[in-house]
Write an enzyme that holds these catalytic residues in place. Structure first.
Site, PDB file in Angstrom:
ATOM      1  N   ASN A   9       0.871  -1.171   0.000  1.00  0.00           N
ATOM      2  CA  ASN A   9       0.000   0.000   0.000  1.00  0.00           C
ATOM      3  C   ASN A   9       0.910   1.223   0.000  1.00  0.00           C
ATOM      4  O   ASN A   9       1.522   1.530   1.016  1.00  0.00           O
ATOM      5  CB  ASN A   9      -0.900  -0.026   1.251  1.00  0.00           C
ATOM      6  CG  ASN A   9      -1.721   1.242   1.405  1.00  0.00           C
ATOM      7  OD1 ASN A   9      -1.777   2.067   0.498  1.00  0.00           O
ATOM      8  ND2 ASN A   9      -2.351   1.379   2.560  1.00  0.00           N
ATOM      9  N   LYS A  11       0.089   4.252  -0.208  1.00  0.00           N
ATOM     10  CA  LYS A  11      -0.530   5.425   0.425  1.00  0.00           C
ATOM     11  C   LYS A  11      -0.307   6.655  -0.458  1.00  0.00           C
ATOM     12  O   LYS A  11      -0.337   6.530  -1.669  1.00  0.00           O
ATOM     13  CB  LYS A  11       0.008   5.604   1.853  1.00  0.00           C
ATOM     14  CG  LYS A  11      -0.124   4.308   2.658  1.00  0.00           C
ATOM     15  CD  LYS A  11       0.168   4.463   4.128  1.00  0.00           C
ATOM     16  CE  LYS A  11       0.018   3.125   4.825  1.00  0.00           C
ATOM     17  NZ  LYS A  11       0.180   3.203   6.265  1.00  0.00           N
ATOM     18  N   HIS A  93      -9.255   1.213   5.194  1.00  0.00           N
ATOM     19  CA  HIS A  93      -7.970   1.389   5.868  1.00  0.00           C
ATOM     20  C   HIS A  93      -8.163   2.353   7.045  1.00  0.00           C
ATOM     21  O   HIS A  93      -8.952   3.291   6.961  1.00  0.00           O
ATOM     22  CB  HIS A  93      -6.932   1.940   4.895  1.00  0.00           C
ATOM     23  CG  HIS A  93      -5.546   1.897   5.440  1.00  0.00           C
ATOM     24  ND1 HIS A  93      -5.094   2.820   6.362  1.00  0.00           N
ATOM     25  CD2 HIS A  93      -4.541   1.017   5.251  1.00  0.00           C
ATOM     26  CE1 HIS A  93      -3.847   2.511   6.692  1.00  0.00           C
ATOM     27  NE2 HIS A  93      -3.491   1.419   6.034  1.00  0.00           N
ATOM     28  N   GLU A  95      -6.508   4.741   8.046  1.00  0.00           N
ATOM     29  CA  GLU A  95      -6.277   6.153   7.713  1.00  0.00           C
ATOM     30  C   GLU A  95      -7.508   6.770   7.054  1.00  0.00           C
ATOM     31  O   GLU A  95      -7.793   7.956   7.243  1.00  0.00           O
ATOM     32  CB  GLU A  95      -5.025   6.277   6.837  1.00  0.00           C
ATOM     33  CG  GLU A  95      -3.771   6.035   7.682  1.00  0.00           C
ATOM     34  CD  GLU A  95      -2.607   5.402   6.951  1.00  0.00           C
ATOM     35  OE1 GLU A  95      -2.587   5.406   5.707  1.00  0.00           O
ATOM     36  OE2 GLU A  95      -1.705   4.881   7.646  1.00  0.00           O
ATOM     37  N   GLU A 163      -4.814  -4.784  10.777  1.00  0.00           N
ATOM     38  CA  GLU A 163      -3.798  -3.754  10.959  1.00  0.00           C
ATOM     39  C   GLU A 163      -4.060  -2.997  12.260  1.00  0.00           C
ATOM     40  O   GLU A 163      -4.883  -2.072  12.285  1.00  0.00           O
ATOM     41  CB  GLU A 163      -3.839  -2.758   9.788  1.00  0.00           C
ATOM     42  CG  GLU A 163      -3.566  -3.386   8.435  1.00  0.00           C
ATOM     43  CD  GLU A 163      -3.015  -2.370   7.441  1.00  0.00           C
ATOM     44  OE1 GLU A 163      -1.932  -2.625   6.909  1.00  0.00           O
ATOM     45  OE2 GLU A 163      -3.647  -1.328   7.229  1.00  0.00           O
ATOM     46  N   GLY A 169       3.165   2.302  10.773  1.00  0.00           N
ATOM     47  CA  GLY A 169       4.152   3.368  10.619  1.00  0.00           C
ATOM     48  C   GLY A 169       4.903   3.724  11.879  1.00  0.00           C
ATOM     49  O   GLY A 169       5.561   4.767  11.939  1.00  0.00           O
ATOM     50  N   SER A 209       3.996  -2.053  10.255  1.00  0.00           N
ATOM     51  CA  SER A 209       5.449  -2.123  10.476  1.00  0.00           C
ATOM     52  C   SER A 209       6.064  -3.466  10.079  1.00  0.00           C
ATOM     53  O   SER A 209       7.007  -3.938  10.731  1.00  0.00           O
ATOM     54  CB  SER A 209       5.785  -1.776  11.923  1.00  0.00           C
ATOM     55  OG  SER A 209       5.386  -0.438  12.219  1.00  0.00           O
TER      56      SER A 209
HETATM   57  P1  13P Z   1       3.478   0.446   7.511  1.00  0.00           P
HETATM   58  O1  13P Z   1       3.947  -0.854   6.891  1.00  0.00           O
HETATM   59  O2  13P Z   1       4.192   1.643   6.942  1.00  0.00           O
HETATM   60  O3  13P Z   1       3.453   0.372   8.990  1.00  0.00           O
HETATM   61  O4  13P Z   1       1.941   0.634   7.031  1.00  0.00           O
HETATM   62  C1  13P Z   1       1.073  -0.422   7.188  1.00  0.00           C
HETATM   63  C2  13P Z   1      -0.181  -0.095   6.494  1.00  0.00           C
HETATM   64  O5  13P Z   1      -0.950   0.748   6.924  1.00  0.00           O
HETATM   65  C3  13P Z   1      -0.465  -0.788   5.232  1.00  0.00           C
HETATM   66  O6  13P Z   1      -1.769  -0.552   4.798  1.00  0.00           O
END
Ligand code: 13P
Length: 249
Positions: A9, A11, A93, A95, A163, A169, A209
């Site tokens: 992803n 983002k 997601h 976010e 997640e 992150g 992560s």
């Molecule tokens: P990270 O791997 O950067 O922690 O992000 C995970 C994520 O949100 C994937 O959708």
């Protein structure tokens, strides 16, 4: 049997220059031993899909509107995602749940639209740190699962990504016991609702992560069929190492 899937992803990251990373991935993995998916920003979906052509990496979007067309400025539909070469859509997601106020009901409608449009839906769920500390993780996961996934899915068209919000992150990862508990719970709930075969065929991804250094141990957990990777999917070397770990799991 659920398919193994390494999903990236990107983002809100990536421009034309980022396509070179995918060229490197294609060169390194002409025939990967697992599914590989990249969900770039919408601006790159068509370009990336054309670049990959019939190659072994699938592409997808990071969201999908619940309607098929109309007055929804800034949004994209399942038909548009397919038209741009995408085969998958990430829905719900954390976010988007936070930044755009997406509820389980909204995610459910978006997932239904993605499935109706012929996409594979990657539905994301996960608890905040406060919810985990309050002992609410499994309740919350159960509620999100029931609320975000519409009826009428098949194992081939649904992927669920666990997640934990606090692991995204941050470099923090749940213990293997915590991942096991949640993934076993998700599998059981899916099998209760959709039957043993269909519920058993849904790929369950862990996200938050995931790095080359921790991928192998996470992939060794039962009911972890792959990963949804953010930051480490942007570089061919890192994502390649995660693909390696999944192939060998
Ligand atoms: P990270 O791997 O950067 O922690 O992000 C995970 C994520 O949100 C994937 O959708």
């Amino acid at each position: 049997m659920a398919q193994k899937l390494a999903a990236g992803n990107w983002k809100m990251n990536g421009t034309e220059a980022s396509l070179a990373e995918v060229d490197a991935m294609l060169a390194a993995y002409p025939a990967p031993g697992c599914g590989v998916l990249i969900c770039p920003p919408a601006t790159l979906l068509d370009r990336l899909s054309r670049r990959i052509g019939t190659g072994p990496i699938a592409t997808g979007a990071q969201d999908c509107h619940m309607n098929t067309k109309g007055a929804h400025t800034g949004d994209i539909s399942a038909e548009m995602i397919k038209d741009a070469g995408g085969a998958y859509a990430i829905l719900g997601h954390s976010e988007r749940r936070t930044d755009h106020g997406e509820t389980d009901a909204i995610v459910n409608a978006k997932t239904a639209a993605a499935l109706a449009g012929g996409l594979v839906a990657v539905v994301c769920i996960g608890e905040t740190e406060a919810q985990r500390d309050a002992g609410e993780t499994l309740d919350l996961i159960g509620t999100q699962l029931a609320g975000s996934i519409p009826d009428g899915v098949s194992g081939q068209t649904l992927v669920v990504a666990y997640e934990p919000v606090w692991a995204i992150g941050t470099g923090r990862v749940p213990t293997l016991e915590q991942i096991t508990e949640v993934h076993d719970f998700i599998r059981a709930r899916l099998q209760e609702r959709f039957g043993a075969d269909l519920g058993g065929a849904v790929s369950l991804l862990y996200g938050g992560s995931v790095k080359p250094s921790n991928a192998a141990e996470i992939f060794a957990v039962a009911n972890v069929d792959g990963a949804l990777v953010g930051g480490a999917s942007l570089k061919a070397a890192d994502f390649g190492a995660i693909i390696d770990a999944l192939q060998n799991a």
